[in-house]
Design a protein around this motif. Structure first.
Motif, PDB file in Angstrom:
ATOM      1  N   TRP A  62       0.841  -1.196   0.000  1.00 50.72           N
ATOM      2  CA  TRP A  62       0.000   0.000   0.000  1.00 50.72           C
ATOM      3  C   TRP A  62       0.873   1.242   0.000  1.00 50.72           C
ATOM      4  CZ3 TRP A  62       0.754   3.303   4.121  1.00 50.72           C
ATOM      5  CH2 TRP A  62       1.433   2.776   5.231  1.00 50.72           C
ATOM      6  N   ASN A  63       0.281   2.343  -0.433  1.00 54.56           N
ATOM      7  CA  ASN A  63       0.971   3.629  -0.416  1.00 54.56           C
ATOM      8  C   ASN A  63      -0.026   4.750  -0.167  1.00 54.56           C
ATOM      9  OD1 ASN A  63       3.982   3.889  -1.106  1.00 54.56           O
ATOM     10  ND2 ASN A  63       3.309   2.279  -2.504  1.00 54.56           N
ATOM     11  N   CYS A  64       0.347   5.673   0.692  1.00 53.18           N
ATOM     12  CA  CYS A  64      -0.429   6.898   0.858  1.00 53.18           C
ATOM     13  C   CYS A  64       0.375   8.019   0.222  1.00 53.18           C
ATOM     14  CB  CYS A  64      -0.667   7.216   2.338  1.00 53.18           C
ATOM     15  SG  CYS A  64      -1.421   8.866   2.580  1.00 53.18           S
ATOM     16  N   HIS A  70       3.853   7.617   2.859  1.00 49.60           N
ATOM     17  CA  HIS A  70       4.470   6.382   3.354  1.00 49.60           C
ATOM     18  C   HIS A  70       3.763   5.193   2.717  1.00 49.60           C
ATOM     19  CE1 HIS A  70       6.996   4.265   6.264  1.00 49.60           C
ATOM     20  NE2 HIS A  70       5.987   3.439   6.454  1.00 49.60           N
ATOM     21  N   GLY A  71       4.425   4.084   2.705  1.00 47.24           N
ATOM     22  CA  GLY A  71       3.831   2.858   2.182  1.00 47.24           C
ATOM     23  C   GLY A  71       4.440   1.659   2.871  1.00 47.24           C
ATOM     24  N   CYS A  79       0.504  -1.834  11.885  1.00 48.73           N
ATOM     25  CA  CYS A  79       1.286  -1.004  12.812  1.00 48.73           C
ATOM     26  C   CYS A  79       0.751   0.422  12.845  1.00 48.73           C
ATOM     27  CB  CYS A  79       2.757  -0.974  12.392  1.00 48.73           C
ATOM     28  SG  CYS A  79       3.701  -2.465  12.721  1.00 48.73           S
ATOM     29  N   LYS A  80       0.521   0.992  11.667  1.00 45.18           N
ATOM     30  CA  LYS A  80       0.054   2.375  11.568  1.00 45.18           C
ATOM     31  C   LYS A  80      -1.365   2.524  12.117  1.00 45.18           C
ATOM     32  CE  LYS A  80       3.539   4.368   9.375  1.00 45.18           C
ATOM     33  NZ  LYS A  80       4.275   5.525   9.937  1.00 45.18           N
ATOM     34  N   MET A  81      -2.223   1.571  11.788  1.00 47.53           N
ATOM     35  CA  MET A  81      -3.619   1.659  12.216  1.00 47.53           C
ATOM     36  C   MET A  81      -3.762   1.485  13.725  1.00 47.53           C
ATOM     37  SD  MET A  81      -5.658   2.281   9.629  1.00 47.53           S
ATOM     38  CE  MET A  81      -7.289   1.684  10.114  1.00 47.53           C
ATOM     39  N   GLU A  82      -2.969   0.601  14.290  1.00 52.01           N
ATOM     40  CA  GLU A  82      -3.097   0.286  15.715  1.00 52.01           C
ATOM     41  C   GLU A  82      -2.125   1.074  16.589  1.00 52.01           C
ATOM     42  OE1 GLU A  82      -5.419  -1.952  16.919  1.00 52.01           O
ATOM     43  OE2 GLU A  82      -6.171  -2.000  14.857  1.00 52.01           O
ATOM     44  N   GLY A  83      -1.102   1.677  15.974  1.00 49.47           N
ATOM     45  CA  GLY A  83      -0.098   2.390  16.756  1.00 49.47           C
ATOM     46  C   GLY A  83       0.729   1.457  17.617  1.00 49.47           C
ATOM     47  N   VAL A  84       1.099   0.306  17.044  1.00 48.53           N
ATOM     48  CA  VAL A  84       1.843  -0.697  17.814  1.00 48.53           C
ATOM     49  C   VAL A  84       3.123  -1.076  17.077  1.00 48.53           C
ATOM     50  CG1 VAL A  84      -0.255  -1.629  18.862  1.00 48.53           C
ATOM     51  CG2 VAL A  84       0.570  -2.590  16.697  1.00 48.53           C
ATOM     52  N   SER A  85       3.947  -1.889  17.724  1.00 51.01           N
ATOM     53  CA  SER A  85       5.187  -2.371  17.120  1.00 51.01           C
ATOM     54  C   SER A  85       4.880  -3.441  16.080  1.00 51.01           C
ATOM     55  CB  SER A  85       6.098  -2.968  18.193  1.00 51.01           C
ATOM     56  OG  SER A  85       5.511  -4.170  18.711  1.00 51.01           O
ATOM     57  N   ILE A  86       5.890  -3.799  15.276  1.00 54.93           N
ATOM     58  CA  ILE A  86       5.682  -4.827  14.260  1.00 54.93           C
ATOM     59  C   ILE A  86       5.417  -6.187  14.905  1.00 54.93           C
ATOM     60  CG2 ILE A  86       8.135  -5.388  13.996  1.00 54.93           C
ATOM     61  CD1 ILE A  86       7.520  -5.727  10.957  1.00 54.93           C
ATOM     62  N   LEU A  87       6.009  -6.445  16.074  1.00 58.16           N
ATOM     63  CA  LEU A  87       5.748  -7.699  16.773  1.00 58.16           C
ATOM     64  C   LEU A  87       4.293  -7.775  17.208  1.00 58.16           C
ATOM     65  CD1 LEU A  87       6.585 -10.337  18.101  1.00 58.16           C
ATOM     66  CD2 LEU A  87       7.362  -9.019  20.092  1.00 58.16           C
ATOM     67  N   GLU A 298       7.078   4.372  -6.710  1.00 57.69           N
ATOM     68  CA  GLU A 298       7.023   4.266  -5.252  1.00 57.69           C
ATOM     69  C   GLU A 298       7.106   2.827  -4.770  1.00 57.69           C
ATOM     70  OE1 GLU A 298       7.200   6.699  -3.023  1.00 57.69           O
ATOM     71  OE2 GLU A 298       7.495   8.015  -4.729  1.00 57.69           O
ATOM     72  N   ALA A 299       6.374   1.931  -5.423  1.00 58.53           N
ATOM     73  CA  ALA A 299       6.396   0.520  -5.016  1.00 58.53           C
ATOM     74  C   ALA A 299       7.778  -0.079  -5.219  1.00 58.53           C
ATOM     75  CB  ALA A 299       5.354  -0.255  -5.812  1.00 58.53           C
ATOM     76  N   GLY A 300       8.396   0.244  -6.355  1.00 59.78           N
ATOM     77  CA  GLY A 300       9.724  -0.287  -6.629  1.00 59.78           C
ATOM     78  C   GLY A 300      10.762   0.209  -5.642  1.00 59.78           C
ATOM     79  N   LYS A 301      10.681   1.495  -5.301  1.00 61.40           N
ATOM     80  CA  LYS A 301      11.632   2.068  -4.345  1.00 61.40           C
ATOM     81  C   LYS A 301      11.493   1.426  -2.971  1.00 61.40           C
ATOM     82  CE  LYS A 301      11.668   6.606  -6.615  1.00 61.40           C
ATOM     83  NZ  LYS A 301      11.255   8.024  -6.499  1.00 61.40           N
ATOM     84  N   ALA A 302      10.245   1.207  -2.565  1.00 58.80           N
ATOM     85  CA  ALA A 302      10.007   0.589  -1.252  1.00 58.80           C
ATOM     86  C   ALA A 302      10.477  -0.858  -1.246  1.00 58.80           C
ATOM     87  CB  ALA A 302       8.526   0.671  -0.898  1.00 58.80           C
ATOM     88  N   GLY A 303      10.196  -1.553  -2.336  1.00 63.08           N
ATOM     89  CA  GLY A 303      10.529  -2.968  -2.392  1.00 63.08           C
ATOM     90  C   GLY A 303      12.009  -3.251  -2.492  1.00 63.08           C
TER      91      GLY A 303
END
Length: 345
Positions: A62-64, A70-71, A79-87, A298-303
């Motif tokens: 995804w990308n905003c 960010h994407g 993580c972004k929606m819940e405001g939590v760590s990746i774990l 954007e997708a390529g740069k992130a990947g």
């Protein structure tokens, strides 16, 4: 002493899709489908613009393009929606989507670092191969070889020859062609082989602009492209002295092959699954060189950054960036490709 377990983030990411995550949040109905993309307002910063947030269903990212700028992948979104760590996000995904906890963990004697984390004991991560967690396979067996072949295909279709610039030799070499009937009717059928060279699926590429009812690519039900690396069966037959070029798409791979450089594979997207990482690890060593060459968007740069960090654990990796926005490997000239490849030998 029993082995401790770590959550295998790659396994969790490979097991869920962005569509599933959006559905969990009750957001899927707010998005409009266009080919392999979902477009809508950003749920992270609560935007209103219907085109500011985009999901690629084939690449599972995804990308905003608005306030977030960010994407990322499925876990990044949680993580972004819940405001939590990746774990915490991974544990939530395991619970929400009823994933088998046993297949979502890795033993402590396996590599548990996040991509890009330094190797232990001061070792150079590029100096030798490093053990990787077993590839995530969505609790399923490998893709089974097909019991049939599509052999009545139109090889010299204008889409292949004129629009994509493929020669008849390349078209025949890759076994692609326009399909007139069946599941792939009206599409360019592209055979996908497993590392043993057996056809496990056909991807169907639309010859016209994608719509809601006619996505750009069509894959058969049950086929998991995250378990395959396109053209790997032939690339591994090339000299070990040559760098392995990794691109996104089928046609990027075909065009580079047409230029005479045969050690090239496609991920069929801009992200690297755990299974694909393991396939590449098996066919490289501590002295191998890899060139990651994704689309300049954007997708390529992130990947490409994530891919490079992960693959550099067991071989030498170079990331190629294009000077022009939205440039693709498919459009490289012979000389441009030669300069890129010769630069890492």
């Amino acid at each position: 002493m029993p082995k401790s377990k770590f959550v295998d983030f790659k396994a969790v990411k490979a097991a869920i899709t962005m569509e599933q995550v959006l559905e969990h949040y009750g957001l899927l109905s707010k998005f409009k489908r266009s080919g392999d993309s979902l477009n809508g307002p950003c749920p992270i910063h609560k935007g209103n613009n219907p085109t500011q947030f985009r999901v690629s269903t084939t690449k599972n990212i995804w990308n905003c393009f608005s306030e977030c700028k960010h994407g990322g992948n499925t876990l990044d979104f949680i993580c972004k929606m819940e405001g939590v760590s990746i774990l915490a996000a991974a544990n939530k995904a395991i619970e929400w989507f009823h994933l088998d906890p046993e297949t979502m963990t890795a033993d402590s004697n396996q590599e548990a670092e996040e991509p890009g984390e330094p190797a232990k004991n001061g070792e150079d991560p590029k100096s030798k191969p490093v053990a990787s967690p077993a590839p995530a396979q969505d609790n399923a067996a490998p893709n089974k070889p097909l019991q049939f072949r599509l052999d009545k295909l139109e090889r010299q279709h204008p889409y292949l020859v004129t629009e994509r610039g493929l020669t008849l030799e390349t078209i025949v070499d890759f076994g692609v062609g326009f399909c007139a009937k069946g599941m792939m009717a009206g599409r360019i059928a592209i055979p996908i082989n497993n590392p043993e060279g057996k056809v496990v699926a056909y991807a169907g590429r639309s010859t016209v602009e994608p719509t809601d009812d006619n996505p750009k690519y069509k894959l058969p039900p049950g086929f998991r492209k995250s378990l395959e690396v396109f053209n790997l069966d032939r690339a591994i037959k090339e000299s070990t002295d040559k760098p392995l070029v990794i691109v996104e798409g089928f046609f990027d791979c075909m065009k580079i092959h047409q230029h005479g450089y045969r050690k090239v594979v496609a991920l069929m997207g801009s992200t690297l699954s755990a299974a694909q990482e393991e396939l590449i690890r098996r066919h490289t060593n501590g002295h191998s060189h890899i060139i990651v060459m994704l689309d300049e968007n954007e997708a390529g740069k992130a990947g490409r950054e994530d891919i490079a960090c992960r693959l550099s654990k067991f071989c030498f990796v170079k990331v190629h960036t294009f000077d022009t926005p939205d440039a693709e490997p498919e459009h490289l000239t012979d000389d441009e490709l030669a300069d890129i490849v010769e630069g890492v030998r």
